[in-house]
Design a protein around this motif. Structure first.
Motif, PDB file in Angstrom:
ATOM      1  N   PRO A  76      44.254  38.044  45.795  1.00  0.00           N
ATOM      2  CA  PRO A  76      43.314  36.969  45.528  1.00  0.00           C
ATOM      3  C   PRO A  76      41.909  37.291  46.031  1.00  0.00           C
ATOM      4  O   PRO A  76      41.739  38.137  46.905  1.00  0.00           O
ATOM      5  CB  PRO A  76      43.909  35.789  46.303  1.00  0.00           C
ATOM      6  CG  PRO A  76      44.748  36.395  47.367  1.00  0.00           C
ATOM      7  CD  PRO A  76      45.227  37.711  46.847  1.00  0.00           C
ATOM      8  N   ALA A  77      40.910  36.600  45.457  1.00  0.00           N
ATOM      9  CA  ALA A  77      39.526  36.809  45.871  1.00  0.00           C
ATOM     10  C   ALA A  77      39.351  36.360  47.313  1.00  0.00           C
ATOM     11  O   ALA A  77      38.609  36.961  48.084  1.00  0.00           O
ATOM     12  CB  ALA A  77      38.592  36.029  44.949  1.00  0.00           C
ATOM     13  N   VAL A  78      40.032  35.280  47.679  1.00  0.00           N
ATOM     14  CA  VAL A  78      40.014  34.812  49.063  1.00  0.00           C
ATOM     15  C   VAL A  78      41.331  35.249  49.683  1.00  0.00           C
ATOM     16  O   VAL A  78      42.400  34.911  49.181  1.00  0.00           O
ATOM     17  CB  VAL A  78      39.899  33.272  49.125  1.00  0.00           C
ATOM     18  CG1 VAL A  78      39.831  32.807  50.572  1.00  0.00           C
ATOM     19  CG2 VAL A  78      38.702  32.800  48.342  1.00  0.00           C
ATOM     20  N   GLU A  79      41.247  36.022  50.748  1.00  0.00           N
ATOM     21  CA  GLU A  79      42.479  36.525  51.365  1.00  0.00           C
ATOM     22  C   GLU A  79      42.776  35.714  52.621  1.00  0.00           C
ATOM     23  O   GLU A  79      41.946  35.625  53.513  1.00  0.00           O
ATOM     24  CB  GLU A  79      42.282  38.014  51.714  1.00  0.00           C
ATOM     25  CG  GLU A  79      43.463  38.664  52.387  1.00  0.00           C
ATOM     26  CD  GLU A  79      44.380  39.394  51.409  1.00  0.00           C
ATOM     27  OE1 GLU A  79      43.875  39.930  50.407  1.00  0.00           O
ATOM     28  OE2 GLU A  79      45.603  39.406  51.664  1.00  0.00           O
TER      29      GLU A  79
ATOM     30  N   GLU B 109      42.617  29.799  42.539  1.00  0.00           N
ATOM     31  CA  GLU B 109      42.956  30.999  41.766  1.00  0.00           C
ATOM     32  C   GLU B 109      44.399  30.923  41.299  1.00  0.00           C
ATOM     33  O   GLU B 109      45.201  30.186  41.856  1.00  0.00           O
ATOM     34  CB  GLU B 109      42.858  32.264  42.640  1.00  0.00           C
ATOM     35  CG  GLU B 109      41.546  32.494  43.317  1.00  0.00           C
ATOM     36  CD  GLU B 109      41.634  33.684  44.268  1.00  0.00           C
ATOM     37  OE1 GLU B 109      41.822  34.809  43.779  1.00  0.00           O
ATOM     38  OE2 GLU B 109      41.532  33.481  45.487  1.00  0.00           O
ATOM     39  N   ARG B 112      48.407  35.827  42.211  1.00  0.00           N
ATOM     40  CA  ARG B 112      47.937  37.189  41.906  1.00  0.00           C
ATOM     41  C   ARG B 112      49.046  38.180  42.210  1.00  0.00           C
ATOM     42  O   ARG B 112      49.407  38.370  43.358  1.00  0.00           O
ATOM     43  CB  ARG B 112      46.739  37.535  42.775  1.00  0.00           C
ATOM     44  CG  ARG B 112      45.596  36.552  42.700  1.00  0.00           C
ATOM     45  CD  ARG B 112      44.624  36.932  41.634  1.00  0.00           C
ATOM     46  NE  ARG B 112      43.379  36.184  41.784  1.00  0.00           N
ATOM     47  CZ  ARG B 112      42.480  36.068  40.835  1.00  0.00           C
ATOM     48  NH1 ARG B 112      42.673  36.651  39.669  1.00  0.00           N
ATOM     49  NH2 ARG B 112      41.384  35.389  41.042  1.00  0.00           N
TER      50      ARG B 112
END
Ligand code: HEM
Ligand code: SF4
Ligand code: FES
Lengths: 203, 269
Positions: A76-79, B109, B112
């Motif tokens: 994800p873009a935010v971890e 999001e 993923r």
């Protein structure tokens, strides 16, 4: 990973314990080294098992890391991390440094090719180790590598139980403590020698 | 995280939401959303956003949902990096907006993982899980008339353990939270559920080997004991199911390796 890791973790404990003979007397460690070298069959069996374990461990580790990177697909873009320990997230990195250390270490004390100033100590392993660690950068490199070994073992040893299915919520905490203790005992045992040389306790 | 003090208010939020069409690269889109009641669920907040988009003549965000009561496992959003958001043990549909602050920017999001390709926006394809279930998530029973309930005695502790594992709703948060994209928590839960019950014994080894093989083929990663899955699972399934999966897998592999009919093999002595 678990089986080869187990062999390597067992080896470092044995190796560390043998090294502590440095503190007993120069004769003790020299006699121990002579005994190892004289037992050619034992020495080469151990060496063969270790070499196979090291290569298998690395091969499995590389495979695992590459597969997992691909499976994560960037993430994800935010971890966010809730629970994964620092040790668990740095296994490939601590592993690579330990590999580098092992190569240096073998060149240093087994093949006697580096950082000994070309002096031949013959069977006097005690003198060789003291001379080897009288170089500050070398001693510090050993200490730092051993601390990374501690990190690597603290996650590795506890993982072995999970992989073999010998862990549950009741035992998880205790086994993690056990792994941590194991890692620190091994690391501190190893570290004591370069530190003792640096501080003049061994000379 | 802000907890409810019993009073209801509204929040003004900035939302960064993932926009993607299948097979194309995606990107975040920013939207402001005002007057979100703290009593709204996260999905209701997303509904509000979509209604606002419709009024503005824009495309809505696609997201999965069904029961909205925490039991179907359809809702799947990574909220500020956390699958199912900041509250442990709660699905996205059961997460309420009182857990967020007024003026907060929230990043939303999809799950993923390589094994969960994005279908559209926040909706991902979780058929990798279906394949694993098809490979071994069943038991063999005589169908037709209902079987007598107490024909097969199930010890209470075994029934409890199986029920705990069966709590898994197949949402995929374990995969999404795992830094290895591993599905071991899900597969472990399913295997534990069926492998410990008397009804699951007939296929026990076959099930374990087949589900693990299918899991690997579906592109999931390998477990390295991070423990993130347990910390994000809305049903609080623990790593125990993975330890037990490993144990059953070893057992099945050893039995397969040394399998024997007890008779001389063909061409043997
Ligand atoms: C401060 C820490 C260490 C010290 C002082 C130390 C000392 C030594 C010495 C003196 C030898 C050579 C013995 C001889 O041939 O006469 C040796 C060999 C070796 N050490 Fe270490 N060691 C340390 C840490 C480690 C660690 C952490 C590892 C592995 C992860 C390691 C792996 C080896 C190996 C593989 C050999 C070669 C064994 C063989 O000859 O087959 N050592 N060590
Ligand atoms: S184990 Fe937990 S996180 Fe994974 S699919 Fe089942 S309910 Fe979801
Ligand atoms: S919508 Fe069914 S669990 Fe969230």
């Amino acid at each position: 990973m678990a089986l080869t890791g187990l062999v390597l973790a067992g080896f470092v404990l044995g190796h560390m314990t043998g090294n502590l003979l440095m503190f007993k007397s120069p004769e003790a460690i020299n006699a121990y080294a002579k005994w190892l070298h004289d037992n050619v069959a034992l020495l080469w069996t151990a060496r063969t098992v270790l070499i196979i374990s090291v290569f298998a461990h690395i091969w499995a580790g590389v495979q695992l890391t590459l597969e997992n990177r691909a499976a994560r697909a960037g993430g994800p873009a935010v971890e966010a991390t809730r629970r994964a320990t620092f040790a668990s997230r740095t296994m490939p990195y601590s592993g690579v440094v330990i590999l580098g250390f092992v190569v240096f270490h073998l060149l240093h004390f087994t093949l006697k090719q580096v950082a000994l100033g070309g002096v031949d100590f013959g069977p006097d392993v005690y003198k060789m180790v003291v001379a080897g660690f009288s170089s500050k950068p070398v001693a510090v490199f050993y200490v730092v590598s051993m601390l990374l070994l501690c990190l690597h073992l603290s996650h590795g040893v506890s993982s072995v139980f999970q992989t073999l299915g010998l862990r549950n919520e009741r035992w998880r905490g205790r086994l993690d403590v056990l792994a941590l203790a194991y890692a620190w005992i091994v690391a501190l045992g190893f570290v004591s020698i370069p530190l003792a040389v640096l501080t003049g306790v061994l000379k | 995280m802000v907890q409810d003090n019993g009073k209801e208010t509204t929040l003004a939020l900035r939302l960064r939401v993932w926009r993607q069409r299948r097979g194309q690269p995606g990107a975040f889109e920013e939207h402001a959303l005002a007057a979100v009641p703290t009593s709204a669920s996260f999905l209701e907040m997303m509904d509000m956003l979509n209604e606002q988009l419709i009024k503005e003549g824009k495309d809505t965000f696609a997201f999965d949902h069904d029961c909205r009561e925490g039991i179907c496992g359809m809702c799947s959003m990574t909220i500020n990096g956390m699958p199912h958001g900041p509250l442990p043990g709660v699905t996205t549909c059961q997460l309420h907006m009182r857990n967020f602050r007024d003026g907060e920017t929230i990043t939303v999001e999809p799950w993923r993982a390589r094994a969960f390709p994005v279908l559209k926006d926040l909706a991902v394809d979780r058929s990798g899980f279906d394949k694993v279930i098809q490979a071994g998530g069943f038991i063999t029973v005589r169908t037709g008339s209902a079987p007598e309930a107490n024909n097969i005695p199930v010890p209470k502790p075994v029934a409890d353990e199986a029920m705990d594992a069966a709590e898994c709703i197949g949402c995929g948060a374990c995969v999404a939270s795992c830094k290895n994209g591993s599905a071991m928590l899900f597969v472990g839960a399913k295997i534990n559920h069926l492998n410990i019950l008397p009804q699951g014994q007939a296929e026990r080894d076959r099930r374990t080997l087949a589900m693990v093989k299918t899991m690997d083929e579906a592109g999931f990663g390998n477990c390295t004991n991070y423990g993130e899955c347990q910390a994000h699972c809305p049903k609080s399934i623990t790593l125990d199911v993975i330890a037990k999966l490993n144990r059953d897998y070893l057992r099945a592999r050893v039995k397969e390796f040394f399998s024997s009919t007890g008779k001389p093999s063909k061409g043997g002595e």
